[in-house]
Design a protein around this motif. Structure first.
Motif, mmCIF file in Angstrom:
data_model
loop_
_atom_site.group_PDB
_atom_site.id
_atom_site.type_symbol
_atom_site.label_atom_id
_atom_site.label_comp_id
_atom_site.label_asym_id
_atom_site.label_seq_id
_atom_site.Cartn_x
_atom_site.Cartn_y
_atom_site.Cartn_z
ATOM 1 N N ILE A 197 -48.357 -30.538 -2.805
ATOM 2 C CA ILE A 197 -47.449 -29.479 -2.992
ATOM 3 C C ILE A 197 -46.570 -28.910 -1.733
ATOM 4 N N GLN A 198 -47.734 -28.735 -0.496
ATOM 5 C CA GLN A 198 -46.930 -28.254 0.652
ATOM 6 C C GLN A 198 -45.660 -29.293 1.112
ATOM 7 N N LEU A 199 -46.114 -30.566 1.043
ATOM 8 C CA LEU A 199 -45.055 -31.673 1.155
ATOM 9 C C LEU A 199 -43.719 -31.622 0.423
ATOM 10 N N GLN A 200 -43.800 -31.259 -0.914
ATOM 11 C CA GLN A 200 -42.857 -30.871 -1.734
ATOM 12 C C GLN A 200 -42.063 -29.638 -1.230
ATOM 13 N N ARG A 201 -42.813 -28.831 -0.901
ATOM 14 C CA ARG A 201 -42.219 -27.416 -0.609
ATOM 15 C C ARG A 201 -41.336 -27.696 0.666
ATOM 16 N N ALA A 202 -41.648 -28.588 1.597
ATOM 17 C CA ALA A 202 -40.938 -28.798 2.775
ATOM 18 C C ALA A 202 -39.891 -29.942 2.540
ATOM 19 N N GLY A 203 -39.714 -30.356 1.277
ATOM 20 C CA GLY A 203 -38.662 -31.373 1.134
ATOM 21 C C GLY A 203 -39.107 -32.790 1.361
ATOM 22 N N TYR A 204 -40.200 -33.154 1.273
ATOM 23 C CA TYR A 204 -40.741 -34.345 1.474
ATOM 24 C C TYR A 204 -41.483 -34.997 0.375
ATOM 25 N N GLN A 205 -41.208 -36.434 0.146
ATOM 26 C CA GLN A 205 -41.731 -37.061 -1.020
ATOM 27 C C GLN A 205 -43.236 -37.613 -0.621
ATOM 28 N N THR A 206 -43.340 -38.237 0.428
ATOM 29 C CA THR A 206 -44.703 -38.933 0.644
ATOM 30 C C THR A 206 -45.225 -38.773 2.087
ATOM 31 N N ILE A 207 -46.345 -38.875 2.317
ATOM 32 C CA ILE A 207 -46.877 -38.609 3.820
ATOM 33 C C ILE A 207 -46.571 -39.724 4.811
ATOM 34 N N ASN A 208 -45.940 -40.960 4.191
ATOM 35 C CA ASN A 208 -45.238 -41.726 5.001
ATOM 36 C C ASN A 208 -44.121 -41.323 5.800
ATOM 37 N N GLU A 209 -43.480 -40.264 5.499
ATOM 38 C CA GLU A 209 -42.382 -39.707 6.061
ATOM 39 C C GLU A 209 -42.792 -38.984 7.450
ATOM 40 N N ILE A 210 -44.080 -38.353 7.415
ATOM 41 C CA ILE A 210 -44.497 -37.594 8.049
ATOM 42 C C ILE A 210 -45.138 -38.192 9.506
ATOM 43 N N PHE A 211 -44.660 -37.848 10.803
ATOM 44 C CA PHE A 211 -44.999 -38.018 12.102
ATOM 45 C C PHE A 211 -46.319 -37.217 12.052
ATOM 46 N N ALA A 213 -48.518 -33.294 11.285
ATOM 47 C CA ALA A 213 -48.260 -32.132 10.382
ATOM 48 C C ALA A 213 -49.535 -31.267 11.052
ATOM 49 N N GLN A 214 -49.430 -30.006 11.193
ATOM 50 C CA GLN A 214 -50.286 -28.980 11.619
ATOM 51 C C GLN A 214 -50.480 -27.923 10.856
ATOM 52 N N LEU A 215 -51.589 -27.398 10.520
ATOM 53 C CA LEU A 215 -52.106 -26.200 9.699
ATOM 54 C C LEU A 215 -51.952 -25.175 10.859
ATOM 55 N N THR A 216 -51.200 -24.090 10.127
ATOM 56 C CA THR A 216 -50.885 -23.066 11.132
ATOM 57 C C THR A 216 -52.081 -21.803 10.836
ATOM 58 N N GLU A 217 -51.904 -20.949 11.686
ATOM 59 C CA GLU A 217 -52.866 -19.717 11.570
ATOM 60 C C GLU A 217 -52.897 -19.008 10.103
ATOM 61 N N ASP A 218 -51.861 -19.028 9.534
ATOM 62 C CA ASP A 218 -51.531 -18.133 8.366
ATOM 63 C C ASP A 218 -51.686 -19.036 7.186
ATOM 64 N N GLY A 219 -52.249 -20.331 7.406
ATOM 65 C CA GLY A 219 -52.214 -21.322 6.211
ATOM 66 C C GLY A 219 -51.252 -22.171 5.861
ATOM 67 N N GLU A 220 -49.880 -22.027 6.726
ATOM 68 C CA GLU A 220 -48.855 -22.712 6.113
ATOM 69 C C GLU A 220 -49.003 -24.160 7.093
ATOM 70 N N VAL A 221 -48.082 -25.320 6.556
ATOM 71 C CA VAL A 221 -48.165 -26.348 7.279
ATOM 72 C C VAL A 221 -46.885 -26.633 8.092
ATOM 73 N N PHE A 222 -46.916 -27.120 9.291
ATOM 74 C CA PHE A 222 -45.900 -27.338 10.014
ATOM 75 C C PHE A 222 -45.403 -28.938 10.146
ATOM 76 N N PHE A 223 -44.409 -29.296 9.615
ATOM 77 C CA PHE A 223 -44.312 -30.730 9.525
ATOM 78 C C PHE A 223 -43.316 -31.311 10.613
ATOM 79 N N VAL A 224 -43.413 -32.560 11.169
ATOM 80 C CA VAL A 224 -42.495 -32.857 11.874
ATOM 81 C C VAL A 224 -42.126 -34.837 11.226
ATOM 82 N N MET A 225 -40.981 -34.978 10.773
ATOM 83 C CA MET A 225 -40.559 -36.082 10.234
ATOM 84 C C MET A 225 -40.557 -37.206 11.130
#
Length: 230
Positions: A197-211, A213-225
């Motif tokens: 769900i977090q991936l789709q919210r950020a506009g990604y399809q699969t984990i293979n697109e991600i270099f 990812a970090q869980l932030t203090e407030d429970g959100e996920v910071f992604f780097v493609m």
């Protein structure tokens, strides 16, 4: 017994001479542990070690080799002050690992660092959330210099008399170079469905697109493609 006394004599003499040379070279050799300084220290140590262990090498020959090495270091340091190219070759140059908040993936791979290494260096600079970083520069001596984003570093809660509030999570790496960190998922009871769900919210399809990812203090996920290979 005579052999032991000779070994002790060589050891004490070599240590004293090496200590004298290091004093002459100055504190810079200790304060700036560049590749050149590191190689210099190893070479001098090996010369002393050979003098102590190998009796066929005379004390005079060993001290002459040490003296020549020290003179060479003095000469190179002198030339470094007048030649930027030589300085670059002997000491290296700073490398930008994070630039304007963007992770420079090629530079990280060039230095054979993992995201674990980078996060550890950031934590050593009291930075636990990579999103706070504007610039991170790897210095020639291996230290990381960090400049926080202005909004993250200018005003504290104490300045505004705001009571502190603990974050829900400790910023934690979830993905490194496309690979899930299973231990982090287990530690915070995160499910694969939640992560999808977090991936789709950020506009990604699969984990293979991600270099990264970090869980932030407030429970959100910071992604780097992942950067596209050129």
């Amino acid at each position: 017994m005579d052999g032991i006394l000779i070994t002790i004599y060589r050891t004490v003499l070599g240590f004293a001479f090496l200590l004298l040379l290091m004093r002459l070279l100055g504190k810079k050799q200790l304060g700036e542990l560049t590749f050149f300084n590191y190689a210099t220290g190893i070479a001098m140590g090996n010369i002393i070690g050979d003098m102590v262990v190998h009796k066929e090498i005379t004390v005079l020959e060993s001290l002459a080799a040490l003296s020549f090495w020290a003179v060479s270091v003095f000469l190179i340091e002198f030339l470094n002050k007048h030649s930027p190219l030589l300085t670059k070759l002997t000491k290296g140059q700073p490398s930008i690992l994070i630039k304007k908040g963007q992770i420079m993936q090629k530079e990280i791979k060039k230095h054979q660092l993992s995201m674990d290494d980078l996060l550890m260096l950031l934590r050593m600079n009291s930075v636990f959330d990579i999103q706070e970083v504007d610039y991170a520069i790897m210095e020639p001596n291996g230290q990381l210099s960090v400049l926080k984003k202005p909004l993250k570093d200018s005003v504290t809660k104490e300045d505004l008399n705001i009571p502190p509030k603990s974050g829900q999570y400790l910023p934690t790496m979830l993905v490194s170079n496309g690979e899930k960190i299973e231990q982090a998922f287990h530690e915070y009871n995160l499910t694969n469905e939640w992560f999808e769900i977090q991936l789709q919210r950020a506009g990604y399809q699969t984990i293979n697109e991600i270099f990264f990812a970090q869980l932030t203090e407030d429970g959100e996920v910071f992604f780097v493609m992942k950067e596209k290979s050129s």
